[in-house]
Motif scaffolding. Sequence first.
Motif, PDB file in Angstrom:
ATOM      1  N   ASP A  46       5.103   8.034  14.645  1.00  0.00           N
ATOM      2  CA  ASP A  46       6.540   7.956  14.352  1.00  0.00           C
ATOM      3  C   ASP A  46       6.680   8.069  12.834  1.00  0.00           C
ATOM      4  OD1 ASP A  46       8.993   6.426  13.399  1.00  0.00           O
ATOM      5  OD2 ASP A  46       9.340   6.449  15.561  1.00  0.00           O
ATOM      6  N   SER A  47       7.411   9.062  12.361  1.00  0.00           N
ATOM      7  CA  SER A  47       7.464   9.361  10.928  1.00  0.00           C
ATOM      8  C   SER A  47       7.989   8.180  10.103  1.00  0.00           C
ATOM      9  CB  SER A  47       8.323  10.603  10.670  1.00  0.00           C
ATOM     10  OG  SER A  47       9.640  10.417  11.145  1.00  0.00           O
ATOM     11  N   GLU A  48       8.988   7.456  10.602  1.00  0.00           N
ATOM     12  CA  GLU A  48       9.527   6.326   9.851  1.00  0.00           C
ATOM     13  C   GLU A  48       8.511   5.193   9.740  1.00  0.00           C
ATOM     14  OE1 GLU A  48      13.327   4.926  11.020  1.00  0.00           O
ATOM     15  OE2 GLU A  48      14.269   6.920  11.050  1.00  0.00           O
ATOM     16  N   ILE A  49       7.817   4.916  10.850  1.00  0.00           N
ATOM     17  CA  ILE A  49       6.804   3.865  10.840  1.00  0.00           C
ATOM     18  C   ILE A  49       5.655   4.254   9.914  1.00  0.00           C
ATOM     19  CG2 ILE A  49       5.079   2.667  12.247  1.00  0.00           C
ATOM     20  CD1 ILE A  49       7.032   2.824  14.590  1.00  0.00           C
ATOM     21  N   LEU A  50       5.257   5.511   9.964  1.00  0.00           N
ATOM     22  CA  LEU A  50       4.181   5.988   9.096  1.00  0.00           C
ATOM     23  C   LEU A  50       4.555   5.831   7.623  1.00  0.00           C
ATOM     24  CD1 LEU A  50       1.488   7.435   8.595  1.00  0.00           C
ATOM     25  CD2 LEU A  50       2.727   9.620   8.797  1.00  0.00           C
ATOM     26  N   TYR A  51       5.765   6.223   7.287  1.00  0.00           N
ATOM     27  CA  TYR A  51       6.211   6.142   5.893  1.00  0.00           C
ATOM     28  C   TYR A  51       6.226   4.683   5.410  1.00  0.00           C
ATOM     29  CZ  TYR A  51       9.149   6.500   1.758  1.00  0.00           C
ATOM     30  OH  TYR A  51       9.637   6.410   0.475  1.00  0.00           O
ATOM     31  N   LYS A  52       6.776   3.796   6.217  1.00  0.00           N
ATOM     32  CA  LYS A  52       6.841   2.381   5.842  1.00  0.00           C
ATOM     33  C   LYS A  52       5.440   1.780   5.709  1.00  0.00           C
ATOM     34  CE  LYS A  52      11.386   1.540   7.905  1.00  0.00           C
ATOM     35  NZ  LYS A  52      12.143   0.846   8.989  1.00  0.00           N
ATOM     36  N   HIS A  53       4.530   2.216   6.587  1.00  0.00           N
ATOM     37  CA  HIS A  53       3.149   1.725   6.541  1.00  0.00           C
ATOM     38  C   HIS A  53       2.476   2.135   5.230  1.00  0.00           C
ATOM     39  CE1 HIS A  53      -0.954   0.787   7.780  1.00  0.00           C
ATOM     40  NE2 HIS A  53      -1.299   2.022   7.437  1.00  0.00           N
ATOM     41  N   ILE A  54       2.653   3.384   4.832  1.00  0.00           N
ATOM     42  CA  ILE A  54       2.033   3.867   3.602  1.00  0.00           C
ATOM     43  C   ILE A  54       2.649   3.167   2.385  1.00  0.00           C
ATOM     44  CG2 ILE A  54       1.704   5.881   2.110  1.00  0.00           C
ATOM     45  CD1 ILE A  54       1.603   7.575   4.669  1.00  0.00           C
ATOM     46  N   ILE A  55       3.975   3.081   2.364  1.00  0.00           N
ATOM     47  CA  ILE A  55       4.671   2.443   1.238  1.00  0.00           C
ATOM     48  C   ILE A  55       4.215   0.994   1.067  1.00  0.00           C
ATOM     49  CG2 ILE A  55       6.903   1.576   0.465  1.00  0.00           C
ATOM     50  CD1 ILE A  55       6.539   4.501  -0.111  1.00  0.00           C
ATOM     51  N   SER A  56       4.036   0.290   2.187  1.00  0.00           N
ATOM     52  CA  SER A  56       3.637  -1.120   2.114  1.00  0.00           C
ATOM     53  C   SER A  56       2.204  -1.291   1.613  1.00  0.00           C
ATOM     54  CB  SER A  56       3.778  -1.772   3.496  1.00  0.00           C
ATOM     55  OG  SER A  56       2.842  -1.236   4.410  1.00  0.00           O
ATOM     56  N   SER A  57       1.419  -0.206   1.678  1.00  0.00           N
ATOM     57  CA  SER A  57       0.017  -0.286   1.267  1.00  0.00           C
ATOM     58  C   SER A  57      -0.209   0.166  -0.166  1.00  0.00           C
ATOM     59  CB  SER A  57      -0.846   0.572   2.202  1.00  0.00           C
ATOM     60  OG  SER A  57      -0.692   0.175   3.550  1.00  0.00           O
ATOM     61  N   LEU A  58       0.824   0.670  -0.834  1.00  0.00           N
ATOM     62  CA  LEU A  58       0.650   1.208  -2.174  1.00  0.00           C
ATOM     63  C   LEU A  58       0.443   0.112  -3.217  1.00  0.00           C
ATOM     64  CD1 LEU A  58       3.373   4.029  -2.262  1.00  0.00           C
ATOM     65  CD2 LEU A  58       0.937   4.240  -1.737  1.00  0.00           C
ATOM     66  N   ASP A  59      -0.366   0.446  -4.201  1.00  0.00           N
ATOM     67  CA  ASP A  59      -0.567  -0.421  -5.367  1.00  0.00           C
ATOM     68  C   ASP A  59       0.344   0.110  -6.471  1.00  0.00           C
ATOM     69  OD1 ASP A  59      -1.331  -1.745  -7.641  1.00  0.00           O
ATOM     70  OD2 ASP A  59      -3.476  -1.499  -7.324  1.00  0.00           O
ATOM     71  N   ASN A  60       1.407  -0.601  -6.782  1.00  0.00           N
ATOM     72  CA  ASN A  60       2.401  -0.099  -7.732  1.00  0.00           C
ATOM     73  C   ASN A  60       1.903  -0.031  -9.171  1.00  0.00           C
ATOM     74  OD1 ASN A  60       4.366   0.221  -5.715  1.00  0.00           O
ATOM     75  ND2 ASN A  60       4.945  -1.950  -5.860  1.00  0.00           N
ATOM     76  N   LYS A  61       0.770  -0.670  -9.454  1.00  0.00           N
ATOM     77  CA  LYS A  61       0.257  -0.685 -10.820  1.00  0.00           C
ATOM     78  C   LYS A  61      -0.753   0.421 -11.090  1.00  0.00           C
ATOM     79  CE  LYS A  61       0.890  -5.689 -11.330  1.00  0.00           C
ATOM     80  NZ  LYS A  61       0.204  -6.991 -11.631  1.00  0.00           N
ATOM     81  N   ASN A  62      -1.192   1.093 -10.043  1.00  0.00           N
ATOM     82  CA  ASN A  62      -2.221   2.119 -10.207  1.00  0.00           C
ATOM     83  C   ASN A  62      -1.866   3.387  -9.431  1.00  0.00           C
ATOM     84  OD1 ASN A  62      -4.441   0.626 -11.724  1.00  0.00           O
ATOM     85  ND2 ASN A  62      -4.098  -0.764  -9.988  1.00  0.00           N
ATOM     86  N   MET A  63      -2.632   4.460  -9.713  1.00  0.00           N
ATOM     87  CA  MET A  63      -2.465   5.695  -8.965  1.00  0.00           C
ATOM     88  C   MET A  63      -2.998   5.497  -7.548  1.00  0.00           C
ATOM     89  SD  MET A  63      -1.482   8.812  -8.678  1.00  0.00           S
ATOM     90  CE  MET A  63      -1.108   9.280 -10.376  1.00  0.00           C
ATOM     91  N   ASN A  64      -2.248   6.005  -6.567  1.00  0.00           N
ATOM     92  CA  ASN A  64      -2.636   5.889  -5.166  1.00  0.00           C
ATOM     93  C   ASN A  64      -3.010   7.273  -4.629  1.00  0.00           C
ATOM     94  OD1 ASN A  64      -1.666   2.952  -4.170  1.00  0.00           O
ATOM     95  ND2 ASN A  64      -0.233   3.754  -5.703  1.00  0.00           N
TER      96      ASN A  64
END
Length: 342
Positions: free
Chosen positions: A7-25
């Motif tokens: 599901d594209s929305e679930i996938l997007y939210k999953h990736i966003i929640s896993s990002l490290d905002n202080k570094n390159m992902n």
Amino acid sequence: MNKKLKDSEILYKHIISSLDNKNMNYIFLDEIQEVPNFEEVVNSLYRLKNTDIYITGSNSHLLSGELATYLTGRYVKIEMMPLSFKEFISTYDNSNLNLEQLYQLYLSRGGFPVISTLTDKNNQVSEVLSAILETIIARDIMQRNNFRDKEKLVDILAFIMDNIGNETSINKISDTLTSSGRKISIPTVESYISEFVNSYLIYKVKRYDIKGKNYLKSLEKYYVCDIGIRNTFIGNKNIDIGHILENIVFLELKRRYKEIYVGKIYSAEVDFVALNSSGINYYQVSASVRDSKTLEREIKSLSLIKDHFPKYLLTLDRDPIRTLNGITIMNVLDWLIKYGKE
């Protein structure tokens, strides 16, 4: 396990929640085309400043449609191929095999990287290659395109693999198979071949009129992505050494040049016209030219070309490099492992 991520929305939210905002992902998305509306997910992630995105897939449809529109001019496409002959022999550094023996091994095993980890015990190589081909047919071609007649698909694929390097056409394939009792319409042949090409199983090479400097629309040639796959599928009895060699040279040219065509000069044929930013290179391929009549035939078409771009005749003959009428004649195995872009 990851079914919900289709599901594209679930996938997007999953990736966003896993990002490290202080570094390159670094985000790797494999077979992302299985997710409906995946283009919107990729485009949204691309807009973030701290993401570097890698998309992998087994079909050329991946970068078609909306995704290509979203990312026009903002992505680099890298087409992966099985191991070249030079890469293949690097896995046998500790063997006592000479170059000719390694070439024969390459013909039988092919260049898929996993094969280099296998032995011939219990027919492992054949089983793995069969499994790779079956996956391509079942998932990348039949399932993705909702094709239902596997028998016809296999007939068409077998015809192409049995005729690599031969001039052919959609009409010829349809007529030949129909005359043998397997009636297959022209639209069916056309749609199946299109998907063989899209799945990178087969390459279609168009013809180029060298004298007229224009592209021809008929009698293209087909080459297979890997000789090991070809031999596993149709066997290696009555193998055409010349056309197999031609296929291997084509794959190497595809690695080295931007565009590859079959050349036509008057009524003669040049096996390959290879183009890149520096100009044109012409190639003729023959298993052997030690017979004087064969040599005369093979250099005839190259001799008709009046420009001054490099011309090569590649052969399995183990002879010193020589030049005849401005044509460089050399051993193809040496060319495969020692020479880069000319």
